[in-house]
Enzyme design. Structure first.
Site, PDB file in Angstrom:
ATOM      1  N   LYS A  32       0.835  -1.209   0.000  1.00  0.00           N
ATOM      2  CA  LYS A  32       0.000   0.000   0.000  1.00  0.00           C
ATOM      3  C   LYS A  32       0.867   1.256   0.000  1.00  0.00           C
ATOM      4  O   LYS A  32       0.611   2.195  -0.742  1.00  0.00           O
ATOM      5  CB  LYS A  32      -0.923   0.010   1.223  1.00  0.00           C
ATOM      6  CG  LYS A  32      -2.104  -0.943   1.102  1.00  0.00           C
ATOM      7  CD  LYS A  32      -2.965  -0.882   2.339  1.00  0.00           C
ATOM      8  CE  LYS A  32      -4.154  -1.812   2.242  1.00  0.00           C
ATOM      9  NZ  LYS A  32      -5.137  -1.401   1.221  1.00  0.00           N
ATOM     10  N   LYS A  57       8.355  -8.471  15.057  1.00  0.00           N
ATOM     11  CA  LYS A  57       8.851  -8.678  16.416  1.00  0.00           C
ATOM     12  C   LYS A  57       9.286 -10.133  16.535  1.00  0.00           C
ATOM     13  O   LYS A  57       8.576 -11.034  16.084  1.00  0.00           O
ATOM     14  CB  LYS A  57       7.701  -8.407  17.394  1.00  0.00           C
ATOM     15  CG  LYS A  57       8.124  -7.745  18.680  1.00  0.00           C
ATOM     16  CD  LYS A  57       6.894  -7.501  19.554  1.00  0.00           C
ATOM     17  CE  LYS A  57       7.260  -6.753  20.807  1.00  0.00           C
ATOM     18  NZ  LYS A  57       7.761  -5.423  20.586  1.00  0.00           N
ATOM     19  N   ASP A  84       2.040  -4.709  18.177  1.00  0.00           N
ATOM     20  CA  ASP A  84       3.192  -4.243  17.388  1.00  0.00           C
ATOM     21  C   ASP A  84       4.058  -5.408  16.912  1.00  0.00           C
ATOM     22  O   ASP A  84       5.263  -5.266  16.767  1.00  0.00           O
ATOM     23  CB  ASP A  84       4.014  -3.212  18.179  1.00  0.00           C
ATOM     24  CG  ASP A  84       4.622  -3.791  19.440  1.00  0.00           C
ATOM     25  OD1 ASP A  84       4.246  -4.926  19.813  1.00  0.00           O
ATOM     26  OD2 ASP A  84       5.474  -3.118  20.044  1.00  0.00           O
ATOM     27  N   HIS A 132       1.984   7.830  15.595  1.00  0.00           N
ATOM     28  CA  HIS A 132       1.840   6.378  15.719  1.00  0.00           C
ATOM     29  C   HIS A 132       0.408   5.958  15.410  1.00  0.00           C
ATOM     30  O   HIS A 132      -0.538   6.542  15.941  1.00  0.00           O
ATOM     31  CB  HIS A 132       2.150   5.921  17.146  1.00  0.00           C
ATOM     32  CG  HIS A 132       3.589   6.048  17.521  1.00  0.00           C
ATOM     33  ND1 HIS A 132       4.103   5.540  18.668  1.00  0.00           N
ATOM     34  CD2 HIS A 132       4.633   6.620  16.872  1.00  0.00           C
ATOM     35  CE1 HIS A 132       5.395   5.797  18.733  1.00  0.00           C
ATOM     36  NE2 HIS A 132       5.741   6.466  17.656  1.00  0.00           N
ATOM     37  N   GLU A 151       1.475  -1.931  13.539  1.00  0.00           N
ATOM     38  CA  GLU A 151       1.847  -0.629  14.130  1.00  0.00           C
ATOM     39  C   GLU A 151       2.602   0.176  13.080  1.00  0.00           C
ATOM     40  O   GLU A 151       3.533  -0.334  12.448  1.00  0.00           O
ATOM     41  CB  GLU A 151       2.744  -0.829  15.358  1.00  0.00           C
ATOM     42  CG  GLU A 151       3.100   0.497  16.018  1.00  0.00           C
ATOM     43  CD  GLU A 151       4.224   0.382  17.054  1.00  0.00           C
ATOM     44  OE1 GLU A 151       3.922   0.455  18.242  1.00  0.00           O
ATOM     45  OE2 GLU A 151       5.390   0.211  16.650  1.00  0.00           O
ATOM     46  N   GLU A 166      18.492   8.578  20.451  1.00  0.00           N
ATOM     47  CA  GLU A 166      17.898   8.524  21.791  1.00  0.00           C
ATOM     48  C   GLU A 166      17.720   7.072  22.243  1.00  0.00           C
ATOM     49  O   GLU A 166      17.976   6.722  23.384  1.00  0.00           O
ATOM     50  CB  GLU A 166      16.553   9.270  21.786  1.00  0.00           C
ATOM     51  CG  GLU A 166      15.963   9.514  23.154  1.00  0.00           C
ATOM     52  CD  GLU A 166      15.021   8.421  23.612  1.00  0.00           C
ATOM     53  OE1 GLU A 166      14.643   8.436  24.782  1.00  0.00           O
ATOM     54  OE2 GLU A 166      14.662   7.539  22.795  1.00  0.00           O
TER      55      GLU A 166
HETATM   56  P1  GTP Z   1       5.114  -0.299  23.895  1.00  0.00           P
HETATM   57  O1  GTP Z   1       4.153  -1.158  24.663  1.00  0.00           O
HETATM   58  O2  GTP Z   1       6.499  -0.270  24.459  1.00  0.00           O
HETATM   59  O3  GTP Z   1       5.132  -0.654  22.432  1.00  0.00           O
HETATM   60  O4  GTP Z   1       4.636   1.199  24.036  1.00  0.00           O
HETATM   61  P2  GTP Z   1       3.198   1.815  23.869  1.00  0.00           P
HETATM   62  O5  GTP Z   1       2.176   0.750  23.708  1.00  0.00           O
HETATM   63  O6  GTP Z   1       2.998   2.820  24.949  1.00  0.00           O
HETATM   64  O7  GTP Z   1       3.305   2.505  22.468  1.00  0.00           O
HETATM   65  P3  GTP Z   1       3.946   3.856  21.950  1.00  0.00           P
HETATM   66  O8  GTP Z   1       3.101   4.155  20.750  1.00  0.00           O
HETATM   67  O9  GTP Z   1       4.112   4.919  22.959  1.00  0.00           O
HETATM   68  O10 GTP Z   1       5.416   3.403  21.483  1.00  0.00           O
HETATM   69  C1  GTP Z   1       5.587   2.412  20.525  1.00  0.00           C
HETATM   70  C2  GTP Z   1       6.972   2.458  19.914  1.00  0.00           C
HETATM   71  O11 GTP Z   1       7.355   3.787  19.546  1.00  0.00           O
HETATM   72  C3  GTP Z   1       8.113   2.003  20.799  1.00  0.00           C
HETATM   73  O12 GTP Z   1       8.208   0.599  20.784  1.00  0.00           O
HETATM   74  C4  GTP Z   1       9.306   2.687  20.123  1.00  0.00           C
HETATM   75  O13 GTP Z   1       9.682   2.018  18.923  1.00  0.00           O
HETATM   76  C5  GTP Z   1       8.725   4.024  19.723  1.00  0.00           C
HETATM   77  N1  GTP Z   1       8.904   5.020  20.797  1.00  0.00           N
HETATM   78  C6  GTP Z   1       7.979   5.446  21.680  1.00  0.00           C
HETATM   79  N2  GTP Z   1       8.487   6.338  22.524  1.00  0.00           N
HETATM   80  C7  GTP Z   1       9.784   6.520  22.184  1.00  0.00           C
HETATM   81  C8  GTP Z   1      10.848   7.331  22.695  1.00  0.00           C
HETATM   82  O14 GTP Z   1      10.708   8.078  23.667  1.00  0.00           O
HETATM   83  N3  GTP Z   1      12.051   7.239  22.055  1.00  0.00           N
HETATM   84  C9  GTP Z   1      12.262   6.431  20.992  1.00  0.00           C
HETATM   85  N4  GTP Z   1      13.476   6.412  20.439  1.00  0.00           N
HETATM   86  N5  GTP Z   1      11.277   5.643  20.485  1.00  0.00           N
HETATM   87  C10 GTP Z   1      10.060   5.676  21.071  1.00  0.00           C
HETATM   88 MG    MG Z   2       6.325  -1.371  20.846  1.00  0.00          MG
END
Ligand code: GTP
Ligand code: MG
Length: 215
Positions: A32, A57, A84, A132, A151, A166
């Protein structure tokens, strides 16, 4: 013994089929994005998507997340709670492209938008910016349809540059980053945002000049 062998075989078939669905979902959504990329380039002589990267994953990290979240260890529980397993990251040149790509994808009939986290409008306290999405895409198997979670992270090149560094620092310090470094990272995120804004402004000016020249 025979019974156990039979059950194990079934479990293996189920597990392989389970992982396959995510691989197909990645292929489906990747296609897509490639269509959007190629068609947009043709129509507008401009490419809003710089780069597409996808990943699955690993079974190890799925199990790690099951433990961390205290989930039941079963296929239905993983399917429902871990969204994800299939992940796609899109890098755009400009912030406005992020929203345009998001709209183009989520307005497609077979895509169900489950969740949006807009860390661009609401950056995380550490400075993280990205859009996201959790979507569901139907995968047509031989005897059933599976609605599979994917995701999607959409960000600019500057946001991506920041996020990868980071991420490395976060793991290097085992999630306990010294406060001075945290402050500097946050400052760098703000500079990346300023750069994004400046680049977008320059791009718009270029477009305006082109439009005037063609009158
Ligand atoms: P997870 O359960 O860890 O996947 O987090 P979540 O369900 O709260 O989801 P969120 O959408 O906040 O984050 C998902 C993904 O975004 C993470 O697995 C990272 O790949 C990325 N991500 C989120 N926050 C950060 C951050 O502060 N720094 C970086 N480098 N990546 C981030
Ligand atoms: Mg994640």
């Amino acid at each position: 013994m025979v019974q156990e062998g039979h059950e194990l075989k079934h479990l293996k078939v189920d597990l392989i089929r389970f992982m396959m669905a995510y691989k197909f979902a990645l292929e489906e959504v990747n296609t897509k994005f490639h269509i959007l990329q190629e068609e947009f380039q043709y129509m507008h002589e401009y490419n809003p998507i710089e780069h597409i990267k996808s990943r699955m994953k690993s079974p190890e990290s799925i199990l790690k997340k099951v433990k961390k979240k205290g989930l039941e260890l079963s296929i239905p529980s993983i399917q429902h709670h871990i969204r994800d397993i299939a992940g796609i990251r899109i890098n755009c040149s400009f912030t406005k492209d992020i929203y345009e790509i998001c709209n183009m994808l989520t307005s497609q009939k077979d895509i169900t938008l489950i969740e949006v986290k807009d860390y661009i409008k609401n950056p995380k306290p550490n400075g993280y910016r990205s859009l996201h999405l959790i979507i569901q895409v139907p995968i047509f198997m031989s005897d059933r349809v599976e609605n599979v979670y994917v995701e999607i992270q959409i960000r600019t090149i500057a946001m991506d540059f920041w996020a990868s560094l980071e991420h490395k620092i976060y793991y290097k310090y085992n999630k306990d980053v010294p406060s001075k470094l945290k402050e500097e990272l946050k400052e760098a995120a703000e500079q990346a945002t300023l750069l994004d804004q400046k680049m977008e402004k320059l791009h718009m000016e270029m477009d305006n000049i082109k439009a005037k020249d063609s009158i």
